[in-house]
Design an enzyme around this catalytic site. Structure first.
Site, PDB file in Angstrom:
ATOM      1  N   LYS A 268      -9.554  -6.764 -17.053  1.00  0.00           N
ATOM      2  CA  LYS A 268      -8.673  -7.959 -16.358  1.00  0.00           C
ATOM      3  C   LYS A 268      -7.131  -7.346 -16.421  1.00  0.00           C
ATOM      4  O   LYS A 268      -6.466  -7.507 -15.146  1.00  0.00           O
ATOM      5  CB  LYS A 268      -8.524  -9.113 -17.239  1.00  0.00           C
ATOM      6  CG  LYS A 268      -9.903  -9.634 -17.115  1.00  0.00           C
ATOM      7  CD  LYS A 268      -9.901 -11.079 -18.103  1.00  0.00           C
ATOM      8  CE  LYS A 268     -11.358 -11.753 -17.919  1.00  0.00           C
ATOM      9  NZ  LYS A 268     -11.654 -12.779 -18.910  1.00  0.00           N
TER      10      LYS A 268
ATOM     11  N   GLU B  52     -19.758 -12.993 -21.964  1.00  0.00           N
ATOM     12  CA  GLU B  52     -20.537 -12.260 -21.087  1.00  0.00           C
ATOM     13  C   GLU B  52     -21.776 -12.471 -21.698  1.00  0.00           C
ATOM     14  O   GLU B  52     -21.830 -12.661 -22.836  1.00  0.00           O
ATOM     15  CB  GLU B  52     -19.902 -10.708 -20.831  1.00  0.00           C
ATOM     16  CG  GLU B  52     -18.468 -10.873 -20.257  1.00  0.00           C
ATOM     17  CD  GLU B  52     -18.520 -10.655 -18.945  1.00  0.00           C
ATOM     18  OE1 GLU B  52     -19.647 -10.383 -18.181  1.00  0.00           O
ATOM     19  OE2 GLU B  52     -17.666 -11.343 -18.219  1.00  0.00           O
TER      20      GLU B  52
ATOM     21  N   GLU C 252     -10.741 -13.353  -7.166  1.00  0.00           N
ATOM     22  CA  GLU C 252      -9.938 -14.334  -7.788  1.00  0.00           C
ATOM     23  C   GLU C 252     -10.590 -14.447  -9.333  1.00  0.00           C
ATOM     24  O   GLU C 252      -9.641 -14.518 -10.228  1.00  0.00           O
ATOM     25  CB  GLU C 252      -9.711 -15.567  -7.162  1.00  0.00           C
ATOM     26  CG  GLU C 252      -8.620 -16.646  -7.816  1.00  0.00           C
ATOM     27  CD  GLU C 252      -7.383 -16.150  -8.070  1.00  0.00           C
ATOM     28  OE1 GLU C 252      -6.912 -15.590  -9.166  1.00  0.00           O
ATOM     29  OE2 GLU C 252      -6.430 -16.055  -7.084  1.00  0.00           O
TER      30      GLU C 252
ATOM     31  N   THR D  37     -23.000 -11.764 -10.390  1.00  0.00           N
ATOM     32  CA  THR D  37     -23.749 -11.120 -11.547  1.00  0.00           C
ATOM     33  C   THR D  37     -22.489 -10.540 -12.251  1.00  0.00           C
ATOM     34  O   THR D  37     -21.604 -10.303 -11.601  1.00  0.00           O
ATOM     35  CB  THR D  37     -24.761 -10.014 -10.934  1.00  0.00           C
ATOM     36  OG1 THR D  37     -23.968  -8.810 -10.205  1.00  0.00           O
ATOM     37  CG2 THR D  37     -25.709 -10.730  -9.860  1.00  0.00           C
TER      38      THR D  37
ATOM     39  N   VAL E  90     -10.025 -12.531 -13.051  1.00  0.00           N
ATOM     40  CA  VAL E  90      -9.143 -12.978 -13.824  1.00  0.00           C
ATOM     41  C   VAL E  90      -8.964 -14.432 -14.190  1.00  0.00           C
ATOM     42  O   VAL E  90      -8.375 -14.987 -13.106  1.00  0.00           O
ATOM     43  CB  VAL E  90      -7.598 -12.081 -13.808  1.00  0.00           C
ATOM     44  CG1 VAL E  90      -6.558 -12.218 -14.770  1.00  0.00           C
ATOM     45  CG2 VAL E  90      -8.035 -10.553 -13.492  1.00  0.00           C
TER      46      VAL E  90
ATOM     47  N   ALA F 243     -11.186 -16.874 -14.516  1.00  0.00           N
ATOM     48  CA  ALA F 243     -12.120 -17.644 -13.810  1.00  0.00           C
ATOM     49  C   ALA F 243     -11.438 -18.311 -12.591  1.00  0.00           C
ATOM     50  O   ALA F 243     -10.888 -17.795 -11.690  1.00  0.00           O
ATOM     51  CB  ALA F 243     -12.653 -18.782 -14.794  1.00  0.00           C
TER      52      ALA F 243
ATOM     53  N   ASP G 107     -13.555  -6.399 -21.765  1.00  0.00           N
ATOM     54  CA  ASP G 107     -13.274  -7.192 -20.527  1.00  0.00           C
ATOM     55  C   ASP G 107     -11.929  -7.529 -20.399  1.00  0.00           C
ATOM     56  O   ASP G 107     -11.514  -7.576 -19.272  1.00  0.00           O
ATOM     57  CB  ASP G 107     -14.211  -8.760 -21.118  1.00  0.00           C
ATOM     58  CG  ASP G 107     -13.945  -9.592 -20.146  1.00  0.00           C
ATOM     59  OD1 ASP G 107     -14.407  -9.278 -18.949  1.00  0.00           O
ATOM     60  OD2 ASP G 107     -13.456 -10.763 -20.267  1.00  0.00           O
TER      61      ASP G 107
END
Ligand code: ADP
Ligand code: ASP
Ligand code: MG
Length: 814
Positions: A681, A666, A605, A554, A608, A610, A677
């Site tokens: 990261k 998102e 992981e 989520t 940052v 994907a 976002d």
């Protein structure tokens, strides 16, 4: 002569008794057979309950009696031919009347001694043997009934009487010498004292009856017919992967049964061992299965034959400085326990002699505490010995095998396996004979400990990963599809068995202890129970599976606040939700600390880039002693998609909408477009590089107009993108005029971080970044001239799911 014993479940119903009859029939073609039977399954418990209810003057005992009565009458109606039913029913009713009278007596006088209890409980076997003998006869077998109370003579320790062997053996021999029938049916468990009073041999004692008869008659084999196909490597009710042991020695079987393998009553082996009569444990419901053969020496060379456990154990510790070097403490301790008939299952004493630790059954705990405190009252008063420590609700778990002594490292492996899975060991015992290594653990850890040890010592090193997945939207759905597709491959190639134990969406949750069927997860989840994250946590904790992983798919803050509670239970956390790692620094550090302390991986992981291995690479750089000096990166797949596609021919609004539809942003696009976002990261990368940084320390040069930044809802925000079209067109136009491309860049340099839109010229590595790709440049002491570059698809449900999956597999491979 063969002796066959059928346990409670084998004779629980008329259907089962038919199976028993055909097994006996088959056996009796070539041999004379003695058939020892238990009470109908569950009847012994019912009799004991009826007895104690009657003793408490509780009328409900009558209901229990009625239940016992109807169980037997039903079996007779189904089993005995109609023409013979009335005589059998008449006999059985007479016996039941006696039982009713005895219970009534207990009800009236409110007293139930072990002696009376034995009288009550003996009705179970007396009734079952009578009915089964009749059923065999009416099925055409040459059978007769012999009451073993007329053969087995015991002392007067009612409820657990000791056999007087010389009289017993003589009586058995005498009876069988004159017997002419092929089959003799006998009740198990029951006996009589020399004075002729009813006694029993202890719970599970029908096995013992059969062994006594087998030994007295020098039988060729003792067959114990039960509801499982032999003695298993571990209790099959706790360990699904357990399997029957083909061959095992008397000593090993004895150790396993003493340590809880209920399939064989521990005293059973003693009588047959001396005569070397083999015991075969067979399954009434699968008569063709091999079962387990118990012989003097086992042909099986595996050093470990089985893992058993005893529940409901109490750990008692006697300690004090006054015990050191003074002889006689242990003698007094064990004498006082023996005096109160308290059985000791395990003893440990360190060579300092400062303390002695023993394990006894929970039910003896109060008695033991009183007895020992009284024995050592003088020393306790003088403070030479501490008052006894009593810890209930423990269990003993034991590895058993004759050949362990010739193999090194078994105990080391046992304890490290338990340790790795966070099973705390309270005490350890290993005799010099090394047939048994035992450990005391908490009751709640039994299932986990048995399964972990079983997989370590008996399974082809298959590791089970148990997933508790929160969120089945875009990413979660893909993750489930990938798991389903790879399950068999992982099992075959990496020996990983990945099971999804629980799933939630925002409304429902679904649990299946054996793993959810992934073909139908949607339908099953729809039928699940209402979502309750507290209950979810409770269930995960209660299941207490080894290798449990909480997977958060989520972007929810509440879910991210739960990680600590899972890590504290040694449940690993795998998440694509960035909120926890970009929350305040103390929380981030705390999660990392908990992960180390509870040996529970915390992997993120996908926070940052994907599925790109960015964080893992960074971790490896840092762990190998490199120092990060600078990071430059394009970390927003969404913004990259937006600015790569935004041109003269379309509008900024349309492109942002499209990015949402394709799953690149998102759920709330403001989180991407405001730069939050990307800030999260770069914050995570800075922290993973070892810098203490907060989100508020990061400089954000937003490209959004004020009105967009201030919009209250997603719809309002999208509307401002339309009305402010000129603002965005201008940004695009300027870049085009300068022959540059727009990239949203994050930088970390000299301990400081900033994010913002930049015009990138064609000679920069960022210039040719396509679609939703991400790129990270790590400048480190080792990579000082040319940075270490990681580049590739950095957004999208599929790659995010595969990043999560990679984290899950990383845990499996550890
Ligand atoms: P019966 O009524 O036939 O005497 P029991 O209930 O006394 O049967 O014993 C059989 C049960 O023992 C099995 O159903 C199983 O639950 C339990 N058990 C415990 N440990 C083991 C083991 N190591 N192997 C096989 N069965 C075991
Ligand atoms: N019926 C007795 C019990 O349940 C004895 C036996 O089945 O072995 O303990
Ligand atoms: Mg039994």
């Amino acid at each position: 002569m063969k002796v066959l014993k059928f346990g409670g479940s084998s004779v629980a119903s008329s259907e089962n008794i038919h199976k028993v009859i055909s097994i006996v029939k088959e056996s009796s073609y070539k041999n004379k057979v003695a058939v020892v039977v238990s009470a109908l399954g569950g009847v012994t418990d019912l009799l004991l309950e009826a007895g104690s209810l009657a003793c408490e003057s509780n009328n409900v005992y009558i209901n229990k009696f009625k239940e016992i009565e109807s169980r037997h009458i039903n079996v007779i109606r189904e089993l005995i031919p109609v023409s013979n039913q009335s005589s059998v029913l008449g006999e059985v009713k007479k016996v039941l009347n006696k039982l009713e009278n005895t219970l009534e007596g207990v009800f009236l006088i409110n007293e139930l001694s072990n002696k009376t209890s034995d009288k009550i409980v003996s009705f179970g076997e007396l009734l079952s043997s009578f009915i089964i003998a009749k059923a065999m006869k009416y099925n055409g077998l040459d059978s007769t009934l012999k009451n073993s109370q007329e053969l087995i003579v015991t002392n007067e320790t009612f409820s657990n009487a000791s056999v007087k062997f010389s009289k017993t053996n003589a009586a058995i021999e005498k009876y069988f010498n004159q017997n002419k029938h092929t089959i003799v049916v006998l009740p198990g468990f029951v006996a009589k004292t020399e004075k002729g009073e009813v006694a029993t041999l202890g719970r599970g004692g029908s096995d013992y009856t059969a062994a006594i008869i087998a030994a007295a008659l020098n039988a060729s084999i003792l067959e114990i017919w039960t509801d499982v196909s032999g003695m298993y490597t571990s209790n099959p009710k706790f360990v699904k992967q357990a399997f029957p042991i083909k061959n095992i020695s008397y000593q090993e079987a004895m150790e396993l049964s003493h340590f809880g393998a209920k399939v064989l009553y521990p005293p059973t082996i003693q009588p047959v061992l001396e005569k070397e009569i083999p015991i075969c444990i067979k399954n009434t419901f699968d008569a063709k299965a091999d079962g387990t053969l118990i012989t003097k020496v086992s042909s099986n060379t595996n050093p470990i034959k089985g893992i058993s456990h005893i529940e409901n154990m109490t750990l008692i510790t006697l300690e004090g400085s006054g015990m050191i070097g003074i002889p006689g403490f242990s003698k007094r301790l064990f004498e006082s326990l023996a005096h109160h008939q308290i059985n000791v299952a395990l003893i440990t004493q360190a060579s300092s002699e400062h303390s002695i630790c023993i394990a006894i059954s929970n039910q003896d705990a109060e008695k033991a505490k009183k007895a020992i405190d009284t024995t050592f009252s003088y020393e306790i008063e003088q403070r030479k010995v501490e008052p006894l420590t009593v810890e209930k609700d423990n269990a003993i778990i034991a590895l058993v095998g004759d050949n362990m002594k010739s193999h090194q490292g078994i105990s080391g492996k046992m304890f490290s396996t338990l340790g790795k899975n966070n099973v705390n060991i309270r005490a350890i015992a290993q005799g010099a004979s090394e047939k048994n290594i035992s450990a005391v653990i908490a009751h709640k850890d039994i299932k986990k400990a048995l399964n972990t040890l079983h997989s370590e010592f008996f399974e082809n090193q298959t590791k089970q990963l148990n997933l508790f997945i929160v969120g089945v939207g875009n990413v979660g759905g893909k993750l489930l599809a990938q798991i389903k597709q790879q399950q068999q491959y992982l099992l075959d190639n990496l020996k990983l068995q990945v099971r999804v134990i629980a799933l939630t969406n925002s409304k429902k949750m679904l649990f299946n202890e054996d793993g959810i069927e992934l073909e139908n997860w949607k339908i099953l989840l729809d039928k699940g129970e209402p979502l309750d994250m507290d209950l979810f946590h409770e269930k995960v904790t209660k299941l207490n599976y080894r290798n449990s992983i909480f997977v958060d798919n989520t972007a929810n803050e509440k879910v991210s606040s739960l990680y600590a509670s899972y890590l504290k239970e040694s449940v690993a956390v795998v998440t694509c939700n960035k909120i926890a790692c970009s929350s305040n620094y103390t929380n981030y550090l705390n999660l990392k600390r908990l992960s180390r302390e509870y040996n529970a991986p915390f992997l993120f992981e996908t926070n940052v880039g994907a599925g790109l291995p960015i964080i893992d690479t960074l971790k490896n750089l840092v762990a190998s002693g490199d120092k990060v000096t600078k990071i430059q990166a394009v970390l927003s797949g969404s913004l990259n998609f937006v600015f790569n596609n935004f041109n003269k021919k379309n509008s900024f609004y349309e492109i942002v909408k499209e990015a949402g539809i394709q799953g690149y942003t998102e759920p709330d696009p403001r989180i991407d477009l405001s730069g939050i976002d990307v800030m999260r990261k770069i914050l995570i990368l800075a922290r993973e590089s070892g810098t203490k940084l907060e989100l508020s320390d990061i400089e954000n040069n937003s490209f959004l107009p004020e009105i967009s930044l201030k919009s209250a809802s997603v719809d309002d925000f999208l509307a401002t993108l339309k009305t402010e079209a000129n603002h965005f067109n201008k940004i695009q136009q300027n870049a085009a005029n300068n022959k540059c491309r727009l990239k949203y860049v994050a930088e970390f340099d000299d301990g400081k971080a900033k994010v913002g839109l930049q015009e990138i010229s064609s000679n920069h590595p960022f210039y040719n970044l396509d679609g939703s790709d991400n790129i990270v440049l790590f400048f480190t002491e080792r990579y000082s001239q040319q940075p270490l570059i990681i580049k590739g698809a950095g957004a999208g449900a599929d790659v995010t799911a595969s990043g999560l999956f990679a984290d899950i597999i990383r845990i499996g491979n550890n």
